[in-house]
Design an enzyme around this catalytic site. Structure first.
Site, PDB file in Angstrom:
ATOM      1  N   HIS A 313      -4.543  -2.034   4.798  1.00 44.34           N
ATOM      2  CA  HIS A 313      -5.177  -1.394   5.948  1.00 44.34           C
ATOM      3  C   HIS A 313      -6.476  -2.112   6.259  1.00 44.34           C
ATOM      4  O   HIS A 313      -7.172  -2.553   5.340  1.00 44.34           O
ATOM      5  CB  HIS A 313      -5.458   0.091   5.661  1.00 44.34           C
ATOM      6  N   ASP A 371       1.799   5.256   6.318  1.00 35.00           N
ATOM      7  CA  ASP A 371       3.200   5.112   6.698  1.00 35.00           C
ATOM      8  C   ASP A 371       4.127   4.737   5.563  1.00 35.00           C
ATOM      9  O   ASP A 371       5.331   4.620   5.766  1.00 35.00           O
ATOM     10  CB  ASP A 371       3.321   4.124   7.866  1.00 35.00           C
TER      11      ASP A 371
HETATM   12  N1  ACO Z   1       1.839  -7.483   2.151  1.00 33.88           N
HETATM   13  C1  ACO Z   1       1.434  -8.667   1.641  1.00 33.88           C
HETATM   14  N2  ACO Z   1       0.218  -9.220   1.880  1.00 33.88           N
HETATM   15  C2  ACO Z   1      -0.611  -8.538   2.684  1.00 33.88           C
HETATM   16  C3  ACO Z   1      -0.253  -7.301   3.252  1.00 33.88           C
HETATM   17  C4  ACO Z   1       1.023  -6.766   2.954  1.00 33.88           C
HETATM   18  N3  ACO Z   1       1.402  -5.595   3.471  1.00 33.88           N
HETATM   19  N4  ACO Z   1      -1.271  -6.851   4.011  1.00 33.88           N
HETATM   20  C5  ACO Z   1      -2.240  -7.766   3.935  1.00 33.88           C
HETATM   21  N5  ACO Z   1      -1.847  -8.793   3.132  1.00 33.88           N
HETATM   22  C6  ACO Z   1      -2.650  -9.968   2.750  1.00 33.88           C
HETATM   23  C7  ACO Z   1      -2.731 -10.953   3.900  1.00 33.88           C
HETATM   24  O1  ACO Z   1      -1.716 -11.931   3.817  1.00 33.88           O
HETATM   25  C8  ACO Z   1      -4.112 -11.546   3.701  1.00 33.88           C
HETATM   26  O2  ACO Z   1      -4.028 -12.502   2.684  1.00 33.88           O
HETATM   27  P1  ACO Z   1      -5.027 -13.808   2.714  1.00 33.88           P
HETATM   28  O3  ACO Z   1      -6.401 -13.260   2.595  1.00 33.88           O
HETATM   29  O4  ACO Z   1      -4.588 -14.613   1.531  1.00 33.88           O
HETATM   30  O5  ACO Z   1      -4.762 -14.484   4.025  1.00 33.88           O
HETATM   31  C9  ACO Z   1      -4.931 -10.377   3.151  1.00 33.88           C
HETATM   32  O6  ACO Z   1      -3.986  -9.501   2.522  1.00 33.88           O
HETATM   33  C10 ACO Z   1      -5.684  -9.598   4.238  1.00 33.88           C
HETATM   34  O7  ACO Z   1      -4.728  -9.206   5.220  1.00 33.88           O
HETATM   35  P2  ACO Z   1      -5.015  -9.220   6.775  1.00 33.88           P
HETATM   36  O8  ACO Z   1      -3.722  -9.339   7.490  1.00 33.88           O
HETATM   37  O9  ACO Z   1      -6.082 -10.242   7.094  1.00 33.88           O
HETATM   38  O10 ACO Z   1      -5.635  -7.772   6.965  1.00 33.88           O
HETATM   39  P3  ACO Z   1      -5.759  -7.008   8.314  1.00 33.88           P
HETATM   40  O11 ACO Z   1      -6.854  -6.018   8.132  1.00 33.88           O
HETATM   41  O12 ACO Z   1      -5.900  -7.965   9.448  1.00 33.88           O
HETATM   42  O13 ACO Z   1      -4.342  -6.266   8.511  1.00 33.88           O
HETATM   43  C11 ACO Z   1      -2.593  -4.675   8.220  1.00 33.88           C
HETATM   44  C12 ACO Z   1      -4.107  -4.959   8.109  1.00 33.88           C
HETATM   45  C13 ACO Z   1      -2.108  -5.106   9.619  1.00 33.88           C
HETATM   46  C14 ACO Z   1      -2.355  -3.202   8.058  1.00 33.88           C
HETATM   47  C15 ACO Z   1      -1.859  -5.486   7.124  1.00 33.88           C
HETATM   48  O14 ACO Z   1      -2.281  -5.044   5.858  1.00 33.88           O
HETATM   49  C16 ACO Z   1      -0.323  -5.361   7.244  1.00 33.88           C
HETATM   50  O15 ACO Z   1       0.299  -6.125   7.978  1.00 33.88           O
HETATM   51  N6  ACO Z   1       0.302  -4.367   6.530  1.00 33.88           N
HETATM   52  C17 ACO Z   1       1.723  -4.123   6.636  1.00 33.88           C
HETATM   53  C18 ACO Z   1       2.031  -3.341   7.915  1.00 33.88           C
HETATM   54  C19 ACO Z   1       1.593  -1.887   7.844  1.00 33.88           C
HETATM   55  O16 ACO Z   1       1.845  -1.188   6.879  1.00 33.88           O
HETATM   56  N7  ACO Z   1       0.957  -1.424   8.933  1.00 33.88           N
HETATM   57  C20 ACO Z   1       0.536  -0.018   9.060  1.00 33.88           C
HETATM   58  C21 ACO Z   1      -0.955   0.068   9.066  1.00 33.88           C
HETATM   59  S1  ACO Z   1      -1.445   1.767   9.077  1.00 33.88           S
HETATM   60  C22 ACO Z   1      -1.225   2.252  10.671  1.00 33.88           C
HETATM   61  O17 ACO Z   1      -1.338   1.534  11.618  1.00 33.88           O
HETATM   62  C23 ACO Z   1      -0.860   3.605  10.839  1.00 33.88           C
END
Ligand code: ACO
Length: 436
Positions: A313, A371
């Site tokens: 998140h 979620d």
């Molecule tokens: N699985 C694996 N790696 C992940 C995940 C994941 N679910 N989420 C983040 N990471 C990693 C990224 O690859 C990144 O790695 P890096 O630093 O080596 O590049 C690091 O963790 C940071 O992730 P970002 O994508 O930069 O974080 P951001 O804050 O932009 O994104 C998000 C947050 C979109 C929720 C992301 O964690 C994700 O895609 N999660 C899966 C989808 C999800 O569950 N979405 C629901 C969110 S809650 C809602 O909207 C109700």
């Protein structure tokens, strides 16, 4: 008392600027960079709005480090335990919890706005039976302005209030109609005698030959409690992607139905509200606990687009308080409802346990979000998987309309118009087609 400020210096020119520091009621202070360009001749660059506050708001507060979520100051844990979705919607929209009579009037008005214009029914005929319900939601909600154009003077607070009430009231009716269109069942009218969540379940599952809820067919109160709880947890989350979309679209003065339709489109993505559907697809793909290590490795592999859906998140970096509440509710709901031995719940627990011990997830502070477990409860309530994000839409409408009302009531609100860091070609002359 003197205004707190911060100083910024452009080291290439030596030009310095002093910017006001705005103190928040709770949480992080914010540098007011509105005059940044004027004073320094520079823009600020923050893709994804990691450090940028886009507005002032008094609706929802999140402390991501400590897993705190407050609606109008009230902790989410207390609202989840004590309140109902409609009461929470009232709170978000009006700022205070309603007294008994206020809630009765609010509920009555919602009930009376729940029906759809009859002409809207034919609108659904344009969709294929296998259209995704979210595609129908975007289209049908956007079309509401064509049916309810009599109260669209956005400078009139009463017109704004009625538009907001209409959207909150009609969303379950539209959502259920999307489902019924896809299964070929006739639409069911909303009923005045049912509570908001009961009404939705009745519109989803009633058959012409048999009512889903009447004196002889009561829906399990556990199901209604669970639905209210999920809707409360999803009702608002300050300036998330879909709410920011609603605000940006609204800043142009567009009609609220079009703006909420824009928000629905933004919510659909798997990085946002589409995650609940994606979690179930992911669990189905993993299948059995022995395959978890393989999928965890995929999630960690930078060359593989696979991510662990329902994990991570932008704001929560220790735990998502909504996930904690839902996880507990999963036990309660699954234990009391008929299809309680859902192997997907066991698989989700095993996946969570495995991921939380993995160095990658620990280091990046990736925890289950709201979620990760919500789909498991929706599944236990017999909601089809492709309706999961639609369920999120119903709940988040309370937040979207609250933010829209807040923004539209601000006399000084301006069109949202970000700047950019241009990386394209320099100025060049046109070359005619035959000379290219
Ligand atoms: N699985 C694996 N790696 C992940 C995940 C994941 N679910 N989420 C983040 N990471 C990693 C990224 O690859 C990144 O790695 P890096 O630093 O080596 O590049 C690091 O963790 C940071 O992730 P970002 O994508 O930069 O974080 P951001 O804050 O932009 O994104 C998000 C947050 C979109 C929720 C992301 O964690 C994700 O895609 N999660 C899966 C989808 C999800 O569950 N979405 C629901 C969110 S809650 C809602 O909207 C109700």
């Amino acid at each position: 008392m003197a205004q707190d400020t911060i100083s910024v210096k452009d080291n290439s020119t030596g030009i310095e600027a002093e910017l006001p520091l705005l103190r928040a009621e709770l949480g992080t202070a914010t540098a007011d960079i509105g005059t940044f360009h004027k004073k320094l001749g520079l823009f600020t660059y923050d893709p994804g709005f990691v450090s940028t506050a886009s507005c002032k708001s008094a609706i929802t507060y999140i402390d991501g480090e400590n897993g705190i979520l407050l609606y109008r100051g009230y902790p989410i844990e207390q609202l989840a335990k004590e309140s109902t979705f409609l009461e929470v919607a009232y709170l978000l929209m009006n700022g205070e919890l309603p007294v008994k009579n206020e809630l009765a009037v609010f509920t009555d008005e919602i009930n009376h706005h729940a029906m759809l214009h009859e002409a809207l029914r034919t609108f659904f005929d344009g969709f294929h039976y296998d259209a995704h319900p979210m595609a129908m939601m975007v289209g049908v909600v956007g079309s509401l302005s064509a049916f309810y154009h009599s109260e669209l003077n956005m400078n009139d607070p009463e017109h704004r209030r009625i538009s907001a009430m209409r959207m909150l009231a009609k969303m379950p009716t539209i959502a259920a109609a999307c489902h019924r269109h896809s299964v070929g069942w006739p639409f069911v009218y909303p009923r005045l005698d049912l509570e908001y969540c009961e009404n939705f379940m009745n519109m989803m599952f009633s058959l012409p030959a048999q009512k889903f809820i009447d004196q002889n067919h009561y829906i399990d109160p556990v199901a209604i409690k669970a639905l209210n709880l999920l809707f409360i947890l999803h009702a608002d989350h300050e300036q998330n992607a879909s709410t920011s979309t609603v605000r940006l679209a609204s800043s142009t003065g567009a009609n609220p139905y079009a703006c909420i339709a824009a928000g629905i489109g933004a919510l659909w993505g798997p990085a946002h509200g589409g995650a609940n559907e994606a979690v179930l697809s992911m669990l189905a793909e993993i299948g059995t606990a022995d395959r978890i290590p393989m999928f965890i490795e995929k999630a960690k592999d930078k060359n593989d687009p696979f991510r662990l859906m329902g994990f991570g998140h932008r704001v929560y970096k220790n735990f998502d308080p909504r996930a904690t509440i839902i996880r507990e509710t999963c036990y309660e709901v699954l234990d009391k409802l008929p299809n309680k031995d859902d192997p997907l719940f066991e698989l989700a627990l095993a996946l969570e346990e495995y991921a939380l011990k993995d160095e990658y997830f620990i280091e990046k502070k990736l925890y289950p979000n709201v979620d990760f477990y919500s789909g498991i409860i929706y599944k236990a309530l017999n909601i089809p998987v492709d309706m999961f994000t639609v369920m999120f839409v119903i709940a988040r409408t309370a937040g979207w309309v609250s933010h829209w009302l807040e923004m539209m009531a601000e006399p000084s609100h301006r069109i949202g118009r970000p700047r950019q860091l241009y990386t394209g070609s320099g100025k060049r002359d046109y070359i005619s087609a035959k000379e290219r």
